[in-house]
Design a protein around this motif. Structure first.
Motif, PDB file in Angstrom:
ATOM      1  N   GLN A   1     -17.576   2.412  -0.199  1.00 46.50           N
ATOM      2  CA  GLN A   1     -16.307   2.106  -0.848  1.00 46.50           C
ATOM      3  C   GLN A   1     -15.992   3.211  -1.840  1.00 46.50           C
ATOM      4  O   GLN A   1     -16.895   3.874  -2.347  1.00 46.50           O
ATOM      5  CB  GLN A   1     -16.392   0.772  -1.593  1.00 46.50           C
TER       6      GLN A   1
ATOM      7  N   TRP B   1     -17.674  -5.692   5.629  1.00 49.11           N
ATOM      8  CA  TRP B   1     -17.841  -4.688   6.682  1.00 49.11           C
ATOM      9  C   TRP B   1     -19.311  -4.418   6.983  1.00 49.11           C
ATOM     10  O   TRP B   1     -19.684  -4.214   8.142  1.00 49.11           O
ATOM     11  CB  TRP B   1     -17.109  -3.397   6.326  1.00 49.11           C
TER      12      TRP B   1
ATOM     13  N   TYR C   1     -14.896   2.643   3.791  1.00 49.64           N
ATOM     14  CA  TYR C   1     -14.998   3.698   4.799  1.00 49.64           C
ATOM     15  C   TYR C   1     -16.331   3.606   5.525  1.00 49.64           C
ATOM     16  O   TYR C   1     -17.257   2.904   5.097  1.00 49.64           O
ATOM     17  CB  TYR C   1     -14.837   5.085   4.158  1.00 49.64           C
TER      18      TYR C   1
ATOM     19  N   ARG D   1     -15.112  -6.591   0.029  1.00 51.36           N
ATOM     20  CA  ARG D   1     -14.677  -6.031   1.312  1.00 51.36           C
ATOM     21  C   ARG D   1     -15.759  -5.129   1.916  1.00 51.36           C
ATOM     22  O   ARG D   1     -15.964  -5.123   3.124  1.00 51.36           O
ATOM     23  CB  ARG D   1     -13.362  -5.264   1.151  1.00 51.36           C
ATOM     24  N   GLU D   2     -16.454  -4.359   1.069  1.00 54.44           N
ATOM     25  CA  GLU D   2     -17.549  -3.523   1.578  1.00 54.44           C
ATOM     26  C   GLU D   2     -18.624  -4.410   2.201  1.00 54.44           C
ATOM     27  O   GLU D   2     -19.122  -4.124   3.298  1.00 54.44           O
ATOM     28  CB  GLU D   2     -18.140  -2.681   0.453  1.00 54.44           C
TER      29      GLU D   2
ATOM     30  N   MET E   1       0.833  -1.180   0.000  1.00 56.04           N
ATOM     31  CA  MET E   1       0.000   0.000   0.000  1.00 56.04           C
ATOM     32  C   MET E   1       0.873   1.237   0.000  1.00 56.04           C
ATOM     33  O   MET E   1       1.922   1.248   0.603  1.00 56.04           O
ATOM     34  CB  MET E   1      -0.894   0.021   1.227  1.00 56.04           C
TER      35      MET E   1
ATOM     36  N   VAL F   1     -10.528   2.333  -0.890  1.00 56.22           N
ATOM     37  CA  VAL F   1     -10.817   2.161   0.532  1.00 56.22           C
ATOM     38  C   VAL F   1     -12.250   1.707   0.774  1.00 56.22           C
ATOM     39  O   VAL F   1     -13.140   1.923  -0.037  1.00 56.22           O
ATOM     40  CB  VAL F   1     -10.592   3.463   1.337  1.00 56.22           C
TER      41      VAL F   1
ATOM     42  N   VAL G   1     -11.679   5.873   7.378  1.00 56.60           N
ATOM     43  CA  VAL G   1     -11.248   4.762   6.531  1.00 56.60           C
ATOM     44  C   VAL G   1     -11.126   3.516   7.404  1.00 56.60           C
ATOM     45  O   VAL G   1     -10.424   3.515   8.408  1.00 56.60           O
ATOM     46  CB  VAL G   1      -9.903   5.075   5.836  1.00 56.60           C
ATOM     47  N   LEU G   2     -11.834   2.453   7.016  1.00 58.92           N
ATOM     48  CA  LEU G   2     -11.756   1.175   7.729  1.00 58.92           C
ATOM     49  C   LEU G   2     -10.591   0.340   7.232  1.00 58.92           C
ATOM     50  O   LEU G   2      -9.916  -0.312   8.010  1.00 58.92           O
ATOM     51  CB  LEU G   2     -13.054   0.386   7.563  1.00 58.92           C
ATOM     52  N   GLU G   3     -10.404   0.345   5.907  1.00 58.39           N
ATOM     53  CA  GLU G   3      -9.288  -0.416   5.340  1.00 58.39           C
ATOM     54  C   GLU G   3      -9.025   0.033   3.918  1.00 58.39           C
ATOM     55  O   GLU G   3      -9.910   0.516   3.233  1.00 58.39           O
ATOM     56  CB  GLU G   3      -9.553  -1.919   5.369  1.00 58.39           C
ATOM     57  N   GLU G   4      -7.785  -0.095   3.510  1.00 62.99           N
ATOM     58  CA  GLU G   4      -7.418   0.050   2.106  1.00 62.99           C
ATOM     59  C   GLU G   4      -7.495  -1.338   1.489  1.00 62.99           C
ATOM     60  O   GLU G   4      -7.245  -2.336   2.167  1.00 62.99           O
ATOM     61  CB  GLU G   4      -6.012   0.628   1.977  1.00 62.99           C
ATOM     62  N   CYS G   5      -7.881  -1.408   0.236  1.00 58.02           N
ATOM     63  CA  CYS G   5      -8.037  -2.711  -0.408  1.00 58.02           C
ATOM     64  C   CYS G   5      -7.720  -2.595  -1.893  1.00 58.02           C
ATOM     65  O   CYS G   5      -7.531  -1.506  -2.418  1.00 58.02           O
ATOM     66  CB  CYS G   5      -9.450  -3.237  -0.199  1.00 58.02           C
TER      67      CYS G   5
END
Length: 120
Positions: free
Chosen positions: A39, A92, A23, A88-89, A1, A21, A76-80
């Motif tokens: 996202q 979450w 979020y 990923r969305e 990343m 991301v 931001v929860l995670e970068e992907c």
């Protein structure tokens, strides 16, 4: 990343993220409760879209906050990777919804003891 940098935009503190991301939007009065999971491949642009006036349930929530003089926060929860943003969305949405967060994404939650924490 790739490296992220802090940026200030109006009243919103945003992390300048160079990767796609997942979020969450929160009401700063209740930061432990997620309200929307989203996202974006360009988080700062997506934040601007939300600020300009989203539609549907999210837009109604944002307008209610604004009428009370409150601005939502975007964390931001995670970068992907771009090719697994949808997956990923959904992970979450399922995770937070399953833990009782009253998400505007349309998932009903249950009672929980999970709490979000403000990013530092």
């Amino acid at each position: 990343m790739r490296e992220s940098k802090n940026a200030l935009i109006g009243l919103y503190k945003v992390v300048r993220v160079l990767n796609p991301v997942i979020y969450v939007l929160v009401d700063p009065r209740e930061p432990e409760h997620a309200r929307y999971v989203g996202q974006s491949a360009q988080a700062e642009i997506r934040l601007g879209v939300h600020m300009a006036g989203s539609h549907g349930r999210v837009g109604k929530w944002i307008r209610r906050l604004r009428s009370a003089g409150i601005t939502f926060e975007m964390w931001v929860l995670e970068e992907c990777a771009l090719d697994n943003m949808n997956e990923r969305e959904q992970v979450w949405i399922n995770r937070l919804g399953g833990l009782g967060h009253n998400l505007l994404n349309g998932r009903d939650g249950r009672a929980h003891n999970y709490r979000l924490r403000r990013p530092s």
